[in-house]
Motif scaffolding. Structure first.
Motif, PDB file in Angstrom:
ATOM      1  N   GLN A  57      -1.188 -11.653   2.924  1.00 50.36           N
ATOM      2  CA  GLN A  57      -2.849 -12.210   2.797  1.00 50.36           C
ATOM      3  C   GLN A  57      -3.256 -13.719   3.861  1.00 50.36           C
ATOM      4  OE1 GLN A  57      -4.266 -11.513  -1.139  1.00 50.36           O
ATOM      5  NE2 GLN A  57      -1.704 -10.297  -1.350  1.00 50.36           N
ATOM      6  N   TYR A 555      -7.986  -7.713  -6.301  1.00 52.24           N
ATOM      7  CA  TYR A 555      -9.072  -8.346  -6.073  1.00 52.24           C
ATOM      8  C   TYR A 555      -9.118  -9.058  -4.942  1.00 52.24           C
ATOM      9  CZ  TYR A 555     -13.549 -10.463  -6.954  1.00 52.24           C
ATOM     10  OH  TYR A 555     -15.036 -11.186  -6.941  1.00 52.24           O
ATOM     11  N   SER A 556      -7.880  -9.401  -4.623  1.00 49.76           N
ATOM     12  CA  SER A 556      -7.882 -10.363  -4.242  1.00 49.76           C
ATOM     13  C   SER A 556      -7.609 -10.616  -2.682  1.00 49.76           C
ATOM     14  CB  SER A 556      -6.598 -11.986  -4.998  1.00 49.76           C
ATOM     15  OG  SER A 556      -5.754 -11.142  -4.584  1.00 49.76           O
ATOM     16  N   GLN A 558      -8.914  -9.156  -1.031  1.00 44.58           N
ATOM     17  CA  GLN A 558     -10.924  -8.491  -0.749  1.00 44.58           C
ATOM     18  C   GLN A 558     -11.410  -7.419   0.206  1.00 44.58           C
ATOM     19  OE1 GLN A 558     -11.537 -13.292   1.494  1.00 44.58           O
ATOM     20  NE2 GLN A 558     -11.408 -14.035  -0.516  1.00 44.58           N
TER      21      GLN A 558
END
Length: 791
Positions: A57, A555-556, A558
């Protein structure tokens, strides 16, 4: 020492590597310093940038590593073709990593300036509207039903006008014969009901006669004989009782007689002709000992369904309604006709009302013969006597009625015409009830001090000692088989053989057309679901929560669920490859849908197998019932998938559009419902939900994520994985996600690494639908095979 002092154009002071000979800027990149004199270069990253690029990420450096190194267009901005400008993403648009042109958001989506993902609210808005409408509809239907119930508590349904004509004259003698003991029943409408039954056969003879020879039955595999060589007959228009102690073989004998079990040695005659009883099942009613009723329906709806399905197809709906109105009066059910039947935990009818309703379901079809398995069991004396008197009155009108009864009270016993006594599968007596006492007295038994002859009979055939004048007389001498009137009756029924063709013609005109039966079953199932609304709300709540949890866990990210190798010549600029996140998401989605949809999918058929077998044995179309049930689940599936997808997409913000996600999820719901139907047929009702959840979890794991489909291909087992809908669902997710960035990444290499095939999203969805349909076909086949002994 900086790059300017060292002569290097890289931040790391390392020598750059030229990526192309000319001025090339790939789509989705920002190349402000490149020109023909200064083509794109790759610079070895600094240690801090390298650590970022190795992360799954947030693996993109925000700054170029050299003066002439292109950078990927950052999220929240877009870089038009050519890569010379970097612009902020405008409002009502969103710009993920490497955007060329801003992507327009939906009219209901939240997309402020600089958005990197779309918060789609379209599904959430639709969900709120649908939930409000469902709540209002449920309240209105419940309020309407309560009004009907309240009205019926204070007034009876208006009596229909009596029928007149030749039917009235035909049955007037039968009415007078039983008027002394059945005046209350006649007054409540039994005569008008019988005239309505007469219309069903166009003035022909009501009733069938049955004869049987050498009926025997042994338990398969064990050889234990339950019924042994029973021969006799049941006269047309009589009330015949099959009696005996517990375990005497009464139910098995009746099952053999009406074809629910097959005798390898015996022969059954209808109106004097040896024939298959299945040819006349539309003219014969059967009431099992247990009340097989759908708890969500009302009394009237249950009887109307039977009437509309099984009465002559020439009858209009209005005529069927009038027929049911008459029957409700006859059975004294008009005051509870709008009551929900209920289940053991919420009983809305008394035991007598449930029993009368079970009988009414069969009488609504205007049968010529009726078989009942212990219709008085579990009832009080008054209710039991009322039911038997009703049956007696129907038999006086020509309907052949046979009931299994264990040990009736004296008044019920005196209502019977003929008796068949069984003891341990052997026939003890068959003949008129009036001759039974003299027969047993001739064998040395006294009835003088016995208030109920049935008590003596059951004691004698059970022990051989009760009420015997000579206690030393052996049992074999005191009980003997007796047939009276059989030869005479059989000679008479042979004369009726000419009527069999007319009966077959009559049976062929019974029953609604297939499409009408499908529609009736569809509507009935929708009513069931509407009145089980709490379980439906639970299902969509579980689906919404599952989608919310998955969305929250993503959610993280994005919205950045995939990152591959950049297209040439910018391969060297690539960061850590992320090919597997989409497969992981598909696995979580499939597992969540499996947990949400499998338990309610089991209930669709698992709770009604006995009802299905009973109705199909009465002439209902099995395929119409099944297809109607399947179609009735579509609204439920659509709404459940909508709740799940709405809450999933609003937080996960995938690059797939809302409707693409909804299409894949909807079809996977469809497949899981079909798989749960197979489980409900194969296992018991109690074990169905647990087994379905386990099976659906296994199917989800076989989706190509772990083990990867590429590994499975090396095992040469891809064909097995392709038999599971999860594999096709994963491929659909991967295709839609990869295709969105085909201008930026080498998606062919990414697809090869995962083992999936791209550019066949339509085929993926089609295969999920095909597998879901195959599951339903297998479930229907299982119902046919597993219920064959019930039909």
């Amino acid at each position: 020492m900086t790059s300017e002092t060292s002569g290097s154009t890289c931040l790391s002071n390392a020598l750059p590597v030229r990526l192309s000979e000319g001025n090339v800027c790939n789509h989705g990149f920002y190349c402000p310093n490149n020109s023909a004199a200064h083509p794109p270069e790759y610079c070895p990253p600094t240690s801090s940038c390298q650590s970022i690029r190795l992360q799954i990420q947030q693996n993109v450096c925000s700054e170029p590593q050299g003066i002439f190194e292109p950078t990927i267009c950052p999220p929240g901005s877009y870089c038009p073709e050519g890569g010379n400008s970097l612009m902020e993403c405008p409002a009502k648009h969103f710009c993920p990593l490497g955007t060329i042109d801003p992507v327009r958001c939906g009219a209901t989506s939240v997309c402020p300036p600089g958005s990197i993902r779309e918060f789609a609210l379209i599904g959430f808005i639709i969900v709120v509207v649908i939930d409000l409408l469902m709540g209002l509809c449920s309240w209105w239907l419940s309020w309407t039903l309560q009004k009907r119930v309240a009205a019926c508590r204070y007034r009876d349904v208006e009596a229909s006008q009596p029928l007149h004509g030749r039917e009235e004259s035909r049955f007037s003698s039968g009415e007078n014969e039983a008027a002394d003991e059945n005046h209350d029943i006649v007054a409540s409408g039994i005569r008008d009901y019988v005239f309505s039954v007469a219309r069903c056969i166009s003035g022909g003879d009501i009733g069938l006669s049955f004869a049987f020879s050498d009926l025997s039955f042994k338990i398969p595999g064990t050889g234990v004989e339950i019924v042994s060589s029973i021969t006799g007959d049941i006269r047309k228009g009589c009330l015949c009782a099959v009696m005996g102690a517990s375990g005497a073989g009464k139910s098995t004998f009746v099952d053999l007689l009406i074809g629910r079990k097959q005798s390898k040695t015996g022969i059954t005659y209808i109106n004097g002709r040896s024939t298959k009883i299945s040819e006349y099942k539309k003219l014969i009613g059967y009431v099992p000992q247990e009340d097989l009723l759908l708890p969500e329906l009302t009394v009237r709806e249950t009887m109307m369904h039977s009437a509309l399905i099984r009465l002559p197809r020439s009858w209009t709906d209005l005529e069927c309604e009038r027929h049911v109105d008459l029957l409700l009066r006859c059975l004294h059910l008009q005051h509870v006709q709008h009551n929900i039947i209920g289940d053991p935990s919420n009983r809305c009818l008394s035991g007598g009302e449930r029993k009368r309703l079970s009988i009414g379901i069969e009488l609504a079809a205007a049968p010529m013969a009726l078989f009942l398995d212990e219709p008085t069991s579990g009832l009080d004396a008054a209710s039991a006597l009322s039911i038997v008197r009703l049956l007696r009155q129907l038999s006086r009108m020509g309907v052949t009625i046979t009931l299994i009864i264990h040990q009736p009270r004296r008044e019920i016993f005196n209502c019977l015409d003929d008796i068949i006594l069984l003891e341990k599968g052997r026939q003890i007596y068959q003949g008129p009830r009036a001759d039974l006492r003299s027969h047993f007295e001739s064998l040395g038994h006294s009835f003088s001090n016995v208030s109920n002859p049935a008590d003596l009979i059951i004691d004698v055939i059970s022990t051989g000692k009760a009420y015997s004048k000579e206690a030393t007389v052996p049992q074999s001498a005191k009980i003997e088989k007796r047939h009276e009137g059989n030869i005479e009756t059989r000679d008479r029924t042979i004369q009726d053989e000419s009527n069999l063709k007319d009966l077959l013609t009559l049976a062929s005109h019974r029953g609604a057309p297939w499409l009408h039966q499908l529609w009736l079953c569809f509507i009935r199932s929708l009513k069931q679901q509407q009145r089980r609304v709490s379980s439906f709300y639970l299902e969509i709540s579980v689906g919404g929560i599952a989608g919310l949890i998955i969305g929250l866990s993503l959610y993280s990210f994005q919205g950045l669920h995939f990152q591959g190798i950049y297209l040439p010549p910018f391969e060297r600029l690539s960061s850590s490859v992320n090919n597997n996140t989409v497969g992981m998401i598909a696995l979580m989605v499939c597992m969540a849908i499996g947990l949400t949809a499998s338990p309610p999918g089991v209930r669709i058929f698992g709770d009604e197998k006995l009802v299905y077998w009973k109705e199909s044995s009465s002439g209902h179309s099995r395929s119409a019932y099944y297809v109607g049930k399947v179609l009735s689940t579509f609204p439920r599936i659509c709404i459940s998938a909508l709740h799940f997808t709405s809450f999933y997409t609003i937080l996960a913000t995938p690059t797939m559009t809302f409707w693409e996600s909804y299409g894949a999820n909807l079809l996977y719901f469809y497949a899981i419902y079909g798989l749960a139907s197979c489980v409900s047929v194969a296992v018991s009702r109690q074990d169905g939900p647990l087994v379905a959840v386990i099976v659906c979890l296994v199917i989800s794991v076989l989706g190509g994520y772990g083990p990867s489909l590429r590994t499975v291909q090396q095992w040469h087992l891809e064909w097995f994985w392709r038999m599971c809908p999860g594999t096709w669902a994963s491929e659909a997710y991967i295709d839609r996600t990869f295709q969105r960035v085909s201008y930026l990444y080498d998606i062919e290499a990414a697809a090869k690494a995962t083992g999936f095939v791209l550019r066949r999203y339509g085929l993926d969805l089609s295969m999920i639908f095909v597998l879901g349909t195959i599951y339903r076909i297998l479930a229907f086949g299982g119902l046919l095979v597993s219920g064959r002994h019930q039909i």
